[in-house]
Each structure stands twice: as structure tokens, then as C-alpha cells.
Design a protein around this motif. Structure first.
Motif, PDB file in Angstrom:
ATOM      1  N   TRP A   1       5.579 -42.874   2.361  1.00  0.00           N
ATOM      2  CA  TRP A   1       4.466 -41.992   2.728  1.00  0.00           C
ATOM      3  C   TRP A   1       3.604 -42.678   3.776  1.00  0.00           C
ATOM      4  O   TRP A   1       3.364 -43.898   3.696  1.00  0.00           O
ATOM      5  N   PRO A   2       3.092 -41.921   4.746  1.00  0.00           N
ATOM      6  CA  PRO A   2       2.254 -42.526   5.787  1.00  0.00           C
ATOM      7  C   PRO A   2       0.865 -42.937   5.289  1.00  0.00           C
ATOM      8  O   PRO A   2       0.181 -43.699   5.949  1.00  0.00           O
ATOM      9  N   VAL A   3       0.457 -42.428   4.128  1.00  0.00           N
ATOM     10  CA  VAL A   3      -0.841 -42.788   3.541  1.00  0.00           C
ATOM     11  C   VAL A   3      -0.637 -43.126   2.067  1.00  0.00           C
ATOM     12  O   VAL A   3       0.319 -42.652   1.440  1.00  0.00           O
ATOM     13  N   LEU A   4      -1.533 -43.915   1.515  1.00  0.00           N
ATOM     14  CA  LEU A   4      -1.430 -44.256   0.101  1.00  0.00           C
ATOM     15  C   LEU A   4      -1.950 -43.124  -0.776  1.00  0.00           C
ATOM     16  O   LEU A   4      -1.264 -42.659  -1.683  1.00  0.00           O
ATOM     17  N   ASP A   5      -3.176 -42.694  -0.521  1.00  0.00           N
ATOM     18  CA  ASP A   5      -3.784 -41.616  -1.297  1.00  0.00           C
ATOM     19  C   ASP A   5      -3.448 -40.301  -0.604  1.00  0.00           C
ATOM     20  O   ASP A   5      -3.969 -39.995   0.474  1.00  0.00           O
ATOM     21  N   ARG A   6      -2.569 -39.534  -1.233  1.00  0.00           N
ATOM     22  CA  ARG A   6      -1.954 -38.389  -0.566  1.00  0.00           C
ATOM     23  C   ARG A   6      -2.819 -37.140  -0.618  1.00  0.00           C
ATOM     24  O   ARG A   6      -3.569 -36.929  -1.560  1.00  0.00           O
ATOM     25  N   ALA A   7      -2.644 -36.329   0.393  1.00  0.00           N
ATOM     26  CA  ALA A   7      -3.198 -34.978   0.384  1.00  0.00           C
ATOM     27  C   ALA A   7      -2.099 -34.046  -0.128  1.00  0.00           C
ATOM     28  O   ALA A   7      -0.943 -34.452  -0.302  1.00  0.00           O
ATOM     29  N   GLN A   8      -2.440 -32.778  -0.350  1.00  0.00           N
ATOM     30  CA  GLN A   8      -1.428 -31.856  -0.888  1.00  0.00           C
ATOM     31  C   GLN A   8      -0.312 -31.576   0.104  1.00  0.00           C
ATOM     32  O   GLN A   8       0.781 -31.183  -0.295  1.00  0.00           O
ATOM     33  N   ASP A   9      -0.561 -31.776   1.385  1.00  0.00           N
ATOM     34  CA  ASP A   9       0.494 -31.538   2.375  1.00  0.00           C
ATOM     35  C   ASP A   9       1.217 -32.821   2.778  1.00  0.00           C
ATOM     36  O   ASP A   9       1.988 -32.838   3.729  1.00  0.00           O
ATOM     37  N   SER A  10       0.978 -33.929   2.057  1.00  0.00           N
ATOM     38  CA  SER A  10       1.656 -35.196   2.374  1.00  0.00           C
ATOM     39  C   SER A  10       3.133 -35.100   2.014  1.00  0.00           C
ATOM     40  O   SER A  10       3.478 -34.835   0.868  1.00  0.00           O
TER      41      SER A  10
END
Length: 199
Positions: A123-132
């Protein structure tokens, strides 16, 4: 003195010898080419296994005890094995940033088997958004099964991590000391790798 050519019998004998030599040579050439293709295929398979071993070993060696928030905002531990999520999922450090993008050096990854392929999701981020959405990379083909066991600080093996259900507000357990990764492959049978985790 009269010029003398080949007789029909001599021509037939020469053609027969040539056809025997050509058949033998062609059979040898086909055998060599098929052996070369098999060797190249085995070399590619070995390279894929070595790449997977190095990648998994490097990421486990850089394990980071940083939990995340999933797509629904729920906290997830730094390392997960078993339960409702398939495969092995964890946070690791050492994520290279050669073009100096505005991001951290920690990355969340998951290793799992899907349709006879060992996949690595990141994942490009650790804390994900709903569209991650994860970036998916196929590491190995012809994989029947992936099994992982984790060794805790008391030298006990666990096939699920965290080993106990965590209550809200309860701290995550100490990081495992080692991971035993077993791959069941169609062509090579069972491979077992042992990795030490960063503690």
C-alpha cells in the motif's frame, strides 16, 4: 579415355548415407535445443525463488512495530497472520525513496497465494482511506500453498498472530523473533525458509 560419372547405385548409396547422417544430426540438434529450453526454464524458476527469498527476508528483517488503521478506520497490529485476512501482513522499514517523494520510509505489505501464484501486495500509505488499493506483484507461479509460523519471545510457534485476541486499548504483544515460511510448489515440492525478524 572416356569420362566416367556416378552410377545410379553409387548415387543411391550416397543419398542413403547422407539421409542417415542428416537424421542423426537433426535428432541431436532437437535434443540439445530441448535441453537448453529446460535449463533456461529451470534457471528462470531458480531466479524467481531467489528474488522472493531475498525480498521477503529483507522486509522481515526490517519489520517495524507500527500498527495501522485499515479502510474502516479500525486499528490493526503491526503484524497479522491468520484470522479473517489471508496470508502474512506486516509493516516494514527501509522503503527506498530515490526520487524524494513526500512520504515515509515505512510500508505495509501482505504475502498471500491466489490462483496458484504467490502475490505481494503493498500500500502507498500506512493508514488507509476507503479507496486505498494495494499494488499487486506476482512473485512465483505454481504455488499450491503458503504456510507461516511465528516464533514468540518464549520460543513457542504460532500459526496465528497476534496469538491472543486483543482487547481495545490493550498493547500489541512483543514482536515475533523469527518466521518460518513454507511454500508448497507444484514442481519442487515443499520449501521451508527461516527468517529472523528485527526486534
Amino acid at each position: 579415355m572416356r569420362a566416367r560419372g556416378f552410377t545410379l547405385l553409387e548415387l543411391l548409396v550416397a543419398l542413403a548415407i547422407f539421409s542417415v547422417l542428416a537424421t542423426t544430426t537433426y535428432g541431436g540438434l532437437v535434443s540439445i535445443l530441448s535441453q537448453r529450453a529446460a535449463v533456461e526454464q529451470q534457471a528462470e524458476r531458480l531466479q524467481a525463488l531467489q528474488r522472493t527469498y531475498r525480498l521477503l527476508g529483507r522486509e522481515l528483517a526490517q519489520f517495524a512495530a507500527r500498527g495501522i488503521r485499515d479502510e474502516y478506520g479500525d486499528p490493526r497490529p503491526p503484524l497479522e497472520l491468520g484470522g479473517e485476512r489471508p496470508g502474512l501482513e506486516f509493516t516494514h522499514g527501509g522503503w527506498l525513496n530515490p526520487v524524494d517523494r513526500p512520504r515515509g520510509v515505512l510500508q505495509r505489505v501482505r504475502y498471500l497465494v491466489d490462483q496458484d501464484r504467490l502475490l505481494r501486495q503493498s500500500w502507498p500509505v500506512l493508514d488507509r482511506a476507503q479507496d486505498s488499493e494495494p499494488v499487486e506483484q506476482a512473485l512465483l507461479e505454481q504455488v499450491r500453498e503458503l504456510r507461516v509460523r511465528l516464533l514468540d519471545e518464549n520460543n513457542e510457534w504460532h500459526e496465528q498472530w497476534p496469538a491472543a485476541v486483543l482487547l481495545p486499548g490493550q498493547p500489541a504483544p512483543a514482536a515475533p523473533r523469527a518466521a518460518e515460511v513454507t511454500l508448497e510448489l507444484d514442481d519442487l515440492g515443499e520449501l521451508r525458509w527461516l527468517f529472523r525478524l528485527a526486534i
